[in-house]
Scaffold this active site. Sequence first.
Site, PDB file in Angstrom:
ATOM      1  N   LYS A  27      25.819  46.616  43.451  1.00  0.00           N
ATOM      2  CA  LYS A  27      24.968  47.469  44.290  1.00  0.00           C
ATOM      3  C   LYS A  27      23.889  48.140  43.460  1.00  0.00           C
ATOM      4  O   LYS A  27      22.706  48.114  43.807  1.00  0.00           O
ATOM      5  CB  LYS A  27      25.854  48.511  44.979  1.00  0.00           C
ATOM      6  CG  LYS A  27      25.250  49.132  46.208  1.00  0.00           C
ATOM      7  CD  LYS A  27      26.218  50.139  46.848  1.00  0.00           C
ATOM      8  CE  LYS A  27      27.330  49.462  47.603  1.00  0.00           C
ATOM      9  NZ  LYS A  27      28.407  50.372  47.988  1.00  0.00           N
ATOM     10  N   ARG A  98      28.143  56.416  46.274  1.00  0.00           N
ATOM     11  CA  ARG A  98      28.590  55.084  46.672  1.00  0.00           C
ATOM     12  C   ARG A  98      29.196  54.353  45.495  1.00  0.00           C
ATOM     13  O   ARG A  98      28.659  54.373  44.398  1.00  0.00           O
ATOM     14  CB  ARG A  98      27.383  54.270  47.172  1.00  0.00           C
ATOM     15  CG  ARG A  98      26.397  55.074  47.987  1.00  0.00           C
ATOM     16  CD  ARG A  98      25.112  54.307  48.255  1.00  0.00           C
ATOM     17  NE  ARG A  98      25.326  53.114  49.035  1.00  0.00           N
ATOM     18  CZ  ARG A  98      24.375  52.222  49.258  1.00  0.00           C
ATOM     19  NH1 ARG A  98      23.158  52.379  48.717  1.00  0.00           N
ATOM     20  NH2 ARG A  98      24.628  51.167  49.991  1.00  0.00           N
ATOM     21  N   GLY A 107      34.012  47.447  51.671  1.00  0.00           N
ATOM     22  CA  GLY A 107      34.911  48.416  52.282  1.00  0.00           C
ATOM     23  C   GLY A 107      36.073  48.833  51.405  1.00  0.00           C
ATOM     24  O   GLY A 107      36.965  49.545  51.844  1.00  0.00           O
ATOM     25  N   MET A 109      35.888  50.568  48.522  1.00  0.00           N
ATOM     26  CA  MET A 109      35.666  51.895  47.981  1.00  0.00           C
ATOM     27  C   MET A 109      34.959  52.704  49.042  1.00  0.00           C
ATOM     28  O   MET A 109      34.188  52.177  49.814  1.00  0.00           O
ATOM     29  CB  MET A 109      34.755  51.808  46.762  1.00  0.00           C
ATOM     30  CG  MET A 109      35.212  50.802  45.771  1.00  0.00           C
ATOM     31  SD  MET A 109      36.471  51.528  44.747  1.00  0.00           S
ATOM     32  CE  MET A 109      36.924  50.094  43.836  1.00  0.00           C
ATOM     33  N   ARG A 371      22.735  42.001  48.786  1.00  0.00           N
ATOM     34  CA  ARG A 371      23.627  41.237  47.926  1.00  0.00           C
ATOM     35  C   ARG A 371      23.723  39.825  48.480  1.00  0.00           C
ATOM     36  O   ARG A 371      23.383  39.580  49.640  1.00  0.00           O
ATOM     37  CB  ARG A 371      25.014  41.875  47.867  1.00  0.00           C
ATOM     38  CG  ARG A 371      25.678  41.890  49.226  1.00  0.00           C
ATOM     39  CD  ARG A 371      27.069  42.500  49.170  1.00  0.00           C
ATOM     40  NE  ARG A 371      27.532  42.722  50.529  1.00  0.00           N
ATOM     41  CZ  ARG A 371      28.268  43.741  50.932  1.00  0.00           C
ATOM     42  NH1 ARG A 371      28.615  44.675  50.086  1.00  0.00           N
ATOM     43  NH2 ARG A 371      28.659  43.854  52.168  1.00  0.00           N
ATOM     44  N   HIS A 485      34.318  45.292  59.977  1.00  0.00           N
ATOM     45  CA  HIS A 485      35.193  45.055  58.836  1.00  0.00           C
ATOM     46  C   HIS A 485      35.968  43.747  59.010  1.00  0.00           C
ATOM     47  O   HIS A 485      36.016  42.892  58.126  1.00  0.00           O
ATOM     48  CB  HIS A 485      36.166  46.228  58.675  1.00  0.00           C
ATOM     49  CG  HIS A 485      37.139  46.052  57.557  1.00  0.00           C
ATOM     50  ND1 HIS A 485      38.399  45.534  57.745  1.00  0.00           N
ATOM     51  CD2 HIS A 485      37.019  46.269  56.223  1.00  0.00           C
ATOM     52  CE1 HIS A 485      39.019  45.469  56.585  1.00  0.00           C
ATOM     53  NE2 HIS A 485      38.213  45.908  55.638  1.00  0.00           N
ATOM     54  N   SER A 793      50.213  11.686  30.633  1.00  0.00           N
ATOM     55  CA  SER A 793      49.874  12.513  31.778  1.00  0.00           C
ATOM     56  C   SER A 793      50.556  13.850  31.566  1.00  0.00           C
ATOM     57  O   SER A 793      51.779  13.914  31.428  1.00  0.00           O
ATOM     58  CB  SER A 793      50.374  11.853  33.063  1.00  0.00           C
ATOM     59  OG  SER A 793      50.140  12.734  34.136  1.00  0.00           O
ATOM     60  N   CYS A 860      48.889  15.986  35.858  1.00  0.00           N
ATOM     61  CA  CYS A 860      49.443  15.773  37.190  1.00  0.00           C
ATOM     62  C   CYS A 860      50.236  16.962  37.697  1.00  0.00           C
ATOM     63  O   CYS A 860      50.905  16.886  38.704  1.00  0.00           O
ATOM     64  CB  CYS A 860      50.287  14.509  37.232  1.00  0.00           C
ATOM     65  SG  CYS A 860      51.744  14.616  36.175  1.00  0.00           S
ATOM     66  N   TYR A 880      41.095  12.053  33.747  1.00  0.00           N
ATOM     67  CA  TYR A 880      41.230  12.369  35.176  1.00  0.00           C
ATOM     68  C   TYR A 880      42.133  13.573  35.391  1.00  0.00           C
ATOM     69  O   TYR A 880      42.896  13.969  34.500  1.00  0.00           O
ATOM     70  CB  TYR A 880      41.797  11.170  35.942  1.00  0.00           C
ATOM     71  CG  TYR A 880      43.237  10.852  35.617  1.00  0.00           C
ATOM     72  CD1 TYR A 880      44.276  11.491  36.310  1.00  0.00           C
ATOM     73  CD2 TYR A 880      43.571   9.947  34.616  1.00  0.00           C
ATOM     74  CE1 TYR A 880      45.601  11.220  36.001  1.00  0.00           C
ATOM     75  CE2 TYR A 880      44.900   9.671  34.306  1.00  0.00           C
ATOM     76  CZ  TYR A 880      45.910  10.316  35.002  1.00  0.00           C
ATOM     77  OH  TYR A 880      47.217  10.074  34.700  1.00  0.00           O
TER      78      TYR A 880
HETATM   79  P1  ADP Z   1      29.949  49.719  51.307  1.00  0.00           P
HETATM   80  O1  ADP Z   1      30.063  49.231  49.925  1.00  0.00           O
HETATM   81  O2  ADP Z   1      31.265  49.968  51.956  1.00  0.00           O
HETATM   82  O3  ADP Z   1      29.009  48.905  52.120  1.00  0.00           O
HETATM   83  P2  ADP Z   1      27.826  51.618  50.934  1.00  0.00           P
HETATM   84  O4  ADP Z   1      27.768  52.373  49.672  1.00  0.00           O
HETATM   85  O5  ADP Z   1      26.910  50.493  51.057  1.00  0.00           O
HETATM   86  O6  ADP Z   1      29.335  51.188  51.208  1.00  0.00           O
HETATM   87  O7  ADP Z   1      27.571  52.643  52.084  1.00  0.00           O
HETATM   88  C1  ADP Z   1      27.837  52.378  53.415  1.00  0.00           C
HETATM   89  C2  ADP Z   1      26.692  52.748  54.275  1.00  0.00           C
HETATM   90  O8  ADP Z   1      26.337  54.114  54.101  1.00  0.00           O
HETATM   91  C3  ADP Z   1      25.412  51.998  53.980  1.00  0.00           C
HETATM   92  O9  ADP Z   1      25.388  50.792  54.620  1.00  0.00           O
HETATM   93  C4  ADP Z   1      24.362  52.901  54.524  1.00  0.00           C
HETATM   94  O10 ADP Z   1      24.184  52.666  55.883  1.00  0.00           O
HETATM   95  C5  ADP Z   1      24.959  54.278  54.323  1.00  0.00           C
HETATM   96  N1  ADP Z   1      24.308  54.905  53.176  1.00  0.00           N
HETATM   97  C6  ADP Z   1      24.656  54.841  51.881  1.00  0.00           C
HETATM   98  N2  ADP Z   1      23.781  55.533  51.119  1.00  0.00           N
HETATM   99  C7  ADP Z   1      22.860  56.029  51.954  1.00  0.00           C
HETATM  100  C8  ADP Z   1      21.687  56.813  51.773  1.00  0.00           C
HETATM  101  N3  ADP Z   1      21.290  57.213  50.575  1.00  0.00           N
HETATM  102  N4  ADP Z   1      20.982  57.130  52.871  1.00  0.00           N
HETATM  103  C9  ADP Z   1      21.378  56.713  54.086  1.00  0.00           C
HETATM  104  N5  ADP Z   1      22.462  55.987  54.334  1.00  0.00           N
HETATM  105  C10 ADP Z   1      23.200  55.637  53.274  1.00  0.00           C
HETATM  106 MG    MG Z   2      27.231  48.582  51.790  1.00  0.00          MG
END
Ligand code: ADP
Ligand code: MG
Length: 903
Positions: A27, A98, A107, A109, A371, A485, A793, A860, A880
Amino acid sequence: MSKKRVYTFGNGKAEGRADMKELLGGKGANLAEMNRIGVPVPPGFTITTDVCTEYNELGHEKVIELIKDEVEKAIAHVEKLTGTKFGDKNNPLLVSVRSGARASMPGMMDTILNLGLNDEVVEGMAKKTGNERFAWDSYRRFIQMYGDVVMGLKPESKEDSDPFEEIMEKVKEEKGIELDTEFTVDDLKGLVQKFKDAVKKRTGKDFPTDSYDQLWGAVAAVFDSWSNARAVYYRRLHGIPDEWGTAVNVQAMVFGNMGNTSATGVAFTRDAATGENIFNGEYLINAQGEDVVAGIRTPQEITLEGSRRWAKLQGISEEERASKFPSLEETMPELYKELFEVQRKLEEHYKDMQDLEFTIQEGKLWLLQTRNGKRTGAAMVKIAMDMYRDKFIDEKTALLRLEPAKLDELLHPVFDSTAIRSAKVLAKGLPASPGAATGQIVFFADEATKFEQTILVRTETSPEDLEGMNVARGILTARGGMTSHAAVVARGMGKCCVSGAGAVKLDYRARTMTIDGKVYKEGDWISLNGSTGEVYEGKVETRKPDMSGDFALIMELSDKFAKMSVRTNADSPNDAKVARDFGAKGIGLCRTEHMFFEGERIKAMREMILATTTEGRKKALAKLLPYQREDFEGIFEAMAGYGVTVRLLDPPLHEFVPHQQATQKALAEEIGVPIEQIRNTVAELEEFNPMLGHRGCRLGITYPEITEMQARAIIEAALNLKKKGVDARPEIMVPLVGTLKEFQLQAEIIHSTAKNVFEEKGDKIDYLVGTMIEIPRAALTADEIAKEADFFSFGTNDLTQMTFGYSRDDAGKFLPVYLDKGILKEDPFQVLDQRGVGQLVELGTKRGREAKKELKVGICGEHGGEPSSVEFCHRTGMDYVSCSPYRVPIARLAAAQAAAREQ
Ligand code: ADP
Ligand code: MG
Ligand code: MG
């Protein structure tokens, strides 16, 4: 200079880059990169993954001390770019905290939004924005997220709902409202108070008011979450090392909940389920962050086309769609265009399908994440091959894009088209992750193993459900969209999933699901079609999938690169055919023991074992000979033109004798010996350690007539086929050799038998005699053995067993603990232990080839179809690998990738 622990980004500049994923997490690295290529991203900074490791070693206090200065400077940087101040009453900076590991763990963390608010700051926010509702809505969310993630206010048992959601539900009931957006400012103020009271009551702690206290708490929580059970499980599932650690991203907030010109959403540059080149995604107006994925409100489609498709699946009329669920393309056409351009730019830049997150604040677009998107096996194949055909990426890149293990998803059955026509459709949801699944209903993830085949049915799933989702055959959710999710995780696992089937009503306490008034209980059978979103009653039949098109192209490219060929482990003509269809070029292991079990054969086998003289044994073996010959003819014919390695009898004899009184008696009567004699023989055959006992070539050494019979059956079968014009190529393999002399004695019998048969029949064929290297001593003395053997083998199942000293049949008792404690990183019976067992394989190959340059070498064991082990075999210079039929395509791709990586 001291080590740099914090990297800033913002305003088109960044200290980090896309290729710094190891240090900044995926990220963080991509937030930096997006800044560099001119995509609008709110400013912020990333605390490195190294700090996570330091945190685990040094603990909370010491680490905060280590990063304090750098973080304060970075906050000042963000303050400067945003013109706000962290903790300031009148002009506050709010941030999100984040997590972000090297490999994306969706999801896993928890993210905290709106950090920096307290009772005073919220008033300042309200005044500054002139939007009191927004300020309190943000505050309410902050307390909820922080309360959950940092202060640990979670549901107390699985039947309970989230404590904060419970409070909200109660207020909604009292007020007679349904949606979060219907709360008034006073409701929100009330909620904030109630939330804080709940926190105090459960934890005994006050909610922190100082913004830096809040920040340190959140940072520590992210680091802690690296070690929580679901993160650990996810890592195990995807082979992500524990040492990597997670980075922490702190970023200025942008707000999608500032009213009707604000929104938040997620999007994919291509279809993650099918791979089609169609921009798609979901959004919500006046919403923040997780609202879209959490399945709390029904998200709307971004494109008009997608919106119409969705409405059709949901049975919603065009009028209702356009008025209640319009697309972003309709509600904010200008922003849609901008978003469309950004997604194109991102895909061009990364040259792969992107999964992106965005927020619109009062008419301005911000990107929050990009990503390489998770995708199904089918989408993985289509996207890579499309990009290759469009000359977007070259063939090597295309090949390396593919995850061999995921090809597996394309090889398994789909619903039979006739069966599906007569199946009763119960409900329709979204085609979240393709595939066909049939199973018995369970309602809780931790009960997914209650029946052999289960379908997990939930209102929505959460990261806690991961383990159960992985075990279940399919997943059905009542709420949530294509980016929920359940949908995202299922696609990552290659698991069939139907999400957002609104007609499904669940009662967790009663353990029932109701559709149109009809009640389904736990244990009832249903079927899911993840490609159409349909849910069927009962079991629906399946059929073989289509292997042409992109799949064929991948195999063609693979053959172009691969240096090793791929054989199969097959004991029957049918397995051999399946594998041949998948492109197997020969059989690397044909076990003969099952040939002694069926019907009449077992009788003759038992007679042979019970015989007290060589003559008696020969008589019984003569009865077995025709069966064996017939079996070999079938297999050689199915693999005509390719080598078939037949392993001589391997398991200990006690596996073939009856152990129960009744069967012993029946046998006694049948072959006319006293039951006493049978009992005595069974007792004599009993071994303390059968795995290390009288088995493998030790049988052929003590009873040479067994080897002789098998050799005869093989050679006669090949000669019979030759007469029919079929090209049979037998390769006879002596198992469990540990000394040269063992091999010599067995080879002598085989050669002299072959010679006799040739004379009798007045014809000959070519055949090889080689050995399995599965005892460490054989690997160490490979130079001696290779002088006499035509091929090696590596039997890595036994070799692993003997090198570690783990009995494979008993390892279940301690291996899980070993994996848990990190003594082993992976199950060595699945993933070849390159460090230890691998040395024996390398050494055996090297010494063997030194003695005989043209020595043919293969593997094998189970490892022959496991991608990282296949790569190892390539590096070792094997000719192989051999694996089970369904893993043949995976091994072909893995072999090609190994070769391509070397170029
Ligand atoms: P995950 O890894 O679970 O996707 P994120 O860190 O991407 O978690 O955060 C989840 C959501 O929170 C993001 O998709 C975004 O919508 C919101 N978010 C995170 N940071 C910000 C920010 N600086 N401003 C607005 N929304 C945010
Ligand atoms: Mg995210
Ligand atoms: Mg073995």
